[in-house]
Design an enzyme around this catalytic site. Structure first.
Site, PDB file in Angstrom:
ATOM      1  N   PRO A 167       0.831  -1.194  -0.097  1.00  0.00           N
ATOM      2  CA  PRO A 167       0.051  -0.141  -0.040  1.00  0.00           C
ATOM      3  C   PRO A 167       0.939   1.344   0.012  1.00  0.00           C
ATOM      4  CG  PRO A 167       0.152  -0.752   2.315  1.00  0.00           C
ATOM      5  CD  PRO A 167       1.168  -1.570   1.426  1.00  0.00           C
ATOM      6  N   LYS A 192       4.512  -5.375  -6.400  1.00  0.00           N
ATOM      7  CA  LYS A 192       3.868  -4.237  -7.105  1.00  0.00           C
ATOM      8  C   LYS A 192       3.470  -3.100  -5.792  1.00  0.00           C
ATOM      9  CE  LYS A 192      -0.344  -3.191  -7.546  1.00  0.00           C
ATOM     10  NZ  LYS A 192      -0.237  -1.554  -7.381  1.00  0.00           N
ATOM     11  N   GLU A 266      -2.130  -8.600   5.566  1.00  0.00           N
ATOM     12  CA  GLU A 266      -2.195  -7.563   6.600  1.00  0.00           C
ATOM     13  C   GLU A 266      -3.171  -6.564   6.042  1.00  0.00           C
ATOM     14  OE1 GLU A 266      -1.783  -4.583   8.400  1.00  0.00           O
ATOM     15  OE2 GLU A 266       0.333  -4.317   7.984  1.00  0.00           O
ATOM     16  N   CYS A 300      -2.408   1.475   9.490  1.00  0.00           N
ATOM     17  CA  CYS A 300      -3.353   0.298   9.700  1.00  0.00           C
ATOM     18  C   CYS A 300      -3.780  -0.238  11.228  1.00  0.00           C
ATOM     19  CB  CYS A 300      -2.932  -0.959   8.921  1.00  0.00           C
ATOM     20  SG  CYS A 300      -1.262  -1.438   9.263  1.00  0.00           S
ATOM     21  N   GLN A 347      -8.635   9.703  -1.084  1.00  0.00           N
ATOM     22  CA  GLN A 347      -8.364   9.282   0.491  1.00  0.00           C
ATOM     23  C   GLN A 347      -9.019  10.468   1.244  1.00  0.00           C
ATOM     24  OE1 GLN A 347      -7.840   6.543   1.641  1.00  0.00           O
ATOM     25  NE2 GLN A 347      -8.182   7.113   3.802  1.00  0.00           N
ATOM     26  N   LYS A 350     -12.628  10.230   1.017  1.00  0.00           N
ATOM     27  CA  LYS A 350     -13.182   9.221   2.195  1.00  0.00           C
ATOM     28  C   LYS A 350     -13.181   9.746   3.355  1.00  0.00           C
ATOM     29  CE  LYS A 350     -12.180   5.012   3.950  1.00  0.00           C
ATOM     30  NZ  LYS A 350     -11.216   3.539   4.085  1.00  0.00           N
ATOM     31  N   GLU A 397     -12.781   1.590   9.114  1.00  0.00           N
ATOM     32  CA  GLU A 397     -11.467   2.111   9.243  1.00  0.00           C
ATOM     33  C   GLU A 397     -11.587   3.560   8.385  1.00  0.00           C
ATOM     34  OE1 GLU A 397      -8.245   0.313   6.901  1.00  0.00           O
ATOM     35  OE2 GLU A 397      -7.189   0.568   8.504  1.00  0.00           O
TER      36      GLU A 397
HETATM   37  P1  NAI Z   1      -6.036  -0.915  -1.630  1.00  0.00           P
HETATM   38  O1  NAI Z   1      -6.293  -2.240  -0.798  1.00  0.00           O
HETATM   39  O2  NAI Z   1      -7.002  -0.755  -2.773  1.00  0.00           O
HETATM   40  O3  NAI Z   1      -4.389  -0.857  -2.165  1.00  0.00           O
HETATM   41  C1  NAI Z   1      -3.431  -1.581  -1.685  1.00  0.00           C
HETATM   42  C2  NAI Z   1      -2.829  -2.188  -2.750  1.00  0.00           C
HETATM   43  O4  NAI Z   1      -3.593  -3.118  -3.272  1.00  0.00           O
HETATM   44  C3  NAI Z   1      -2.287  -1.184  -3.989  1.00  0.00           C
HETATM   45  O5  NAI Z   1      -1.140  -1.571  -4.470  1.00  0.00           O
HETATM   46  C4  NAI Z   1      -3.440  -1.389  -4.908  1.00  0.00           C
HETATM   47  O6  NAI Z   1      -2.949  -1.151  -6.263  1.00  0.00           O
HETATM   48  C5  NAI Z   1      -3.564  -3.015  -4.850  1.00  0.00           C
HETATM   49  N1  NAI Z   1      -4.908  -3.404  -5.250  1.00  0.00           N
HETATM   50  C6  NAI Z   1      -5.929  -2.791  -5.545  1.00  0.00           C
HETATM   51  N2  NAI Z   1      -7.070  -3.662  -5.923  1.00  0.00           N
HETATM   52  C7  NAI Z   1      -6.532  -4.924  -6.073  1.00  0.00           C
HETATM   53  C8  NAI Z   1      -6.758  -5.930  -6.563  1.00  0.00           C
HETATM   54  N3  NAI Z   1      -8.217  -6.133  -6.947  1.00  0.00           N
HETATM   55  N4  NAI Z   1      -6.176  -7.163  -6.609  1.00  0.00           N
HETATM   56  C9  NAI Z   1      -4.806  -7.041  -6.332  1.00  0.00           C
HETATM   57  N5  NAI Z   1      -4.263  -5.681  -5.752  1.00  0.00           N
HETATM   58  C10 NAI Z   1      -5.191  -4.853  -5.841  1.00  0.00           C
HETATM   59  O7  NAI Z   1      -6.101   0.227  -0.614  1.00  0.00           O
HETATM   60  P2  NAI Z   1      -6.762   1.656  -1.288  1.00  0.00           P
HETATM   61  O8  NAI Z   1      -7.828   1.636  -2.194  1.00  0.00           O
HETATM   62  O9  NAI Z   1      -5.511   2.531  -1.566  1.00  0.00           O
HETATM   63  O10 NAI Z   1      -7.264   2.477   0.195  1.00  0.00           O
HETATM   64  C11 NAI Z   1      -8.595   1.964   0.534  1.00  0.00           C
HETATM   65  C12 NAI Z   1      -8.634   1.972   1.968  1.00  0.00           C
HETATM   66  O11 NAI Z   1      -7.902   0.769   2.287  1.00  0.00           O
HETATM   67  C13 NAI Z   1      -8.096   3.142   2.979  1.00  0.00           C
HETATM   68  O12 NAI Z   1      -8.962   4.175   3.122  1.00  0.00           O
HETATM   69  C14 NAI Z   1      -7.635   2.444   4.184  1.00  0.00           C
HETATM   70  O13 NAI Z   1      -8.777   2.296   5.038  1.00  0.00           O
HETATM   71  C15 NAI Z   1      -7.335   1.031   3.620  1.00  0.00           C
HETATM   72  N6  NAI Z   1      -5.930   0.823   3.545  1.00  0.00           N
HETATM   73  C16 NAI Z   1      -5.357   0.208   4.621  1.00  0.00           C
HETATM   74  C17 NAI Z   1      -3.901  -0.059   4.335  1.00  0.00           C
HETATM   75  C18 NAI Z   1      -3.021  -1.027   5.381  1.00  0.00           C
HETATM   76  O14 NAI Z   1      -1.975  -0.923   5.785  1.00  0.00           O
HETATM   77  N7  NAI Z   1      -3.925  -1.841   5.929  1.00  0.00           N
HETATM   78  C19 NAI Z   1      -3.110   0.563   3.542  1.00  0.00           C
HETATM   79  C20 NAI Z   1      -3.818   1.252   2.493  1.00  0.00           C
HETATM   80  C21 NAI Z   1      -5.258   1.341   2.735  1.00  0.00           C
END
Ligand code: NAI
Ligand code: MG
Length: 487
Positions: A167, A192, A266, A300, A347, A350, A397
């Site tokens: 992320p 990635k 995670e 997170c 973000q 959101k 979250e």
């Molecule tokens: P996301 O989960 O969409 O992105 C994380 C990673 O997954 C990025 O590299 C993205 O390109 C990839 N990704 C997205 N869709 C995918 C798919 N279908 N298959 C495989 N990989 C995929 O998170 P996003 O949209 O950036 O943020 C949304 C929410 O997620 C945030 O508001 C937050 O609440 C949460 N989040 C939690 C994180 C953590 O560390 N646990 C980190 C980032 C976001």
């Protein structure tokens, strides 16, 4: 002087102290890193990465298609078979040490690029992200030739080729969490990075090339969700490691169900910080601020819920409001900034939606009176007071500088409400009494509990979630296990 007459705004004003960026080189365009070379994307498409504090374009980056992903997986498999698995473990360790040392030499550059690309404060990227990322490489380099002693009676072998998706909140640190244990255990990887923060991973690719790591051991393919999905669905992988939203984590579980792919996830969190009446209140307030505001709430394990014992509620809230007023929101590159830019427009939208939801749900909104920069994505540090357990701002979250506050009377009440969310990543306990720390931290259903501190990390300590916060652990010996199988 009467402390009530203190004007926090004028007494806490600092002259600007921006970190220099003259020494930073960001290319106009970045390609994928596959088989040790920088390779143009098969479809010839690129996307922009911007600085969220100014909305200015920093660079353009290759958009990965399934052809690019395939090329990277083939390169990783070839490297596994031909070079990486043939090397002595101690030689693998030397490569990882070399990379760690090279990162150390370039630490300042990494910190500035991390803050430019992602919006986090230079204080955080310089003092937390980059040193911890380097520490991870050093730590796992040390394990490389000792793994067989760590699993007595077994012969550990690498799993194979790992697909790793990370992320935008800790871009370089998450790359380190993924790459270092995988390599130490003899695996090869395709990583990635997130689409809004690809630059430090690509800088790392330059170092990997300069460190002469055998080509294909680490491959980096950039792109958004579709590129991530192509990686998850590639049949040539043995393992998926993902950090990100719970929503995408669930999609990944569905996509690989029934396949041979192992996985670690995670995911999100909604951590509770619990302040008991016997706690050192000033220390606790500072810990709460560190847990949710210093990092824009983009963590997170951020302490996004606060439970305060009723008898100290008024004191805690008064001190918290005073502290909020002193927080400096603005230029991430300024060394005095406490809260940098929100990572993306998406973000920020959101977070803004949740601010409306909280008010509509009946919570009392309190924000600092700071002024936000005109350009860029920023959010004032926010408290929601008098929250109730069923509100969405308490259950979901938000991933922004927003803290929902509740009170409690007994430890049992605090524990049961702290545990009452779908998540279970982390928590915090603030008390003077050691026995209370043990009782409460054992009862909290989450992977990490900090006591009288918050958001402290060490490469030797495992990290990971209960419930919908994920599967598996990263860090420490636990973090090697998902990259190992036994004969
Ligand atoms: P996301 O989960 O969409 O992105 C994380 C990673 O997954 C990025 O590299 C993205 O390109 C990839 N990704 C997205 N869709 C995918 C798919 N279908 N298959 C495989 N990989 C995929 O998170 P996003 O949209 O950036 O943020 C949304 C929410 O997620 C945030 O508001 C937050 O609440 C949460 N989040 C939690 C994180 C953590 O560390 N646990 C980190 C980032 C976001
Ligand atoms: Mg960016």
């Amino acid at each position: 002087m009467d402390p009530k007459s203190l004007d926090f705004k004028t007494s806490w004003e600092y002259a600007p102290a921006p970190e220099g960026k003259e020494h930073i080189k960001i290319n106009a365009r970045y390609e994928h890193f596959i088989g040790g070379e920088f390779v143009a994307p098969a479809k010839g498409r690129y996307f922009e990465t911007i600085n969220p504090a100014t909305e200015e374009k920093l660079s353009e980056v290759a958009e990965g298609s399934s052809e690019d992903v395939d090329k990277a997986v083939v390169a990783a498999r070839a490297a596994l078979d031909k070079s990486w698995s043939k090397l002595r473990a101690s030689e693998r360790g030397k490569y990882i040490y070399r990379l760690a040392r090279m990162m150390q030499e370039r630490a300042r550059e990494f910190a500035v690029i991390e803050s430019l690309d992602g919006g986090k404060t230079i204080r955080e990227s310089r003092d937390v992200d980059v040193p911890l990322a380097i520490a991870h490489f050093f730590y796992y380099a040390g394990w490389a030739d000792k793994i067989r002693y760590a699993f007595p009676g077994k012969t550990p072998r690498p799993i194979g080729v790992a697909g790793q998706i990370i992320p935008w909140n800790f871009p370089l640190l998450m790359a380190a969490w993924k790459i270092a244990p995988a390599l130490a255990a003899g695996n090869t990887v395709v990583l990635k990075p997130a689409e809004t923060t690809p630059l430090t991973a690509l800088k790392l690719a330059e170092l990997i090339q300069a460190a002469d790591l055998p080509p294909g051991v680490v491959n980096i393919v950039t792109g958004a969700g579709a590129t991530g999905a192509a990686l998850v669905n590639h049949p040539g992988l043995d393992k998926i490691a993902f950090t990100g939203s719970t929503e995408v984590g669930k999609l990944i579980q569905r996509a690989i169900a029934g396949s041979r792919k192992r996985y670690t996830l995670e995911l999100g969190g909604k951590a509770a910080n619990i302040i008991f009446e016997d706690a050192a209140i000033d220390q606790a307030v500072e810990g709460i601020v560190n847990g949710i505001f210093f990092n824009q709430g983009h963590v997170c394990c951020a302490g996004s819920r606060l439970f305060v014992q009723e008898s100290v509620y008024d004191t805690v809230i008064r001190k918290l409001k005073d502290r909020l007023e002193t927080l400096i929101v603005g230029d991430p590159l300024d060394k005095n900034t406490d809260i940098g830019a929100i990572n993306s427009k998406m973000q920020l939208d959101k977070i803004s939606a949740y601010l409306k939801i909280g008010v509509a749900e009946g919570a009392e909104l309190y924000q600092s009176s700071c002024k936000l920069p005109k350009k860029g994505f920023f959010c004032k540090p926010t408290l929601f007071l008098h929250c109730s357990q069923s509100q969405r701002i308490v259950q979901e979250e938000i991933f922004g500088p927003v803290l929902s506050v509740q009170t409690f009377r007994t430890p049992e009440e605090a524990i049961s409400r702290a545990n009452n969310t779908p998540y279970g990543l982390s928590g915090g306990v603030w008390t003077d009494k050691g026995s209370k720390i043990f009782k409460v931290s054992n009862a909290l259903r989450c992977g990490v509990v900090w006591a009288n501190t918050y958001n402290k990390f060490d490469p030797s300590a495992p990290f990971g979630g209960y419930k919908e916060s994920g599967m598996g652990r990263e860090g420490g010996l636990h973090g090697l296990q998902p990259y190992i199988q036994y004969n």
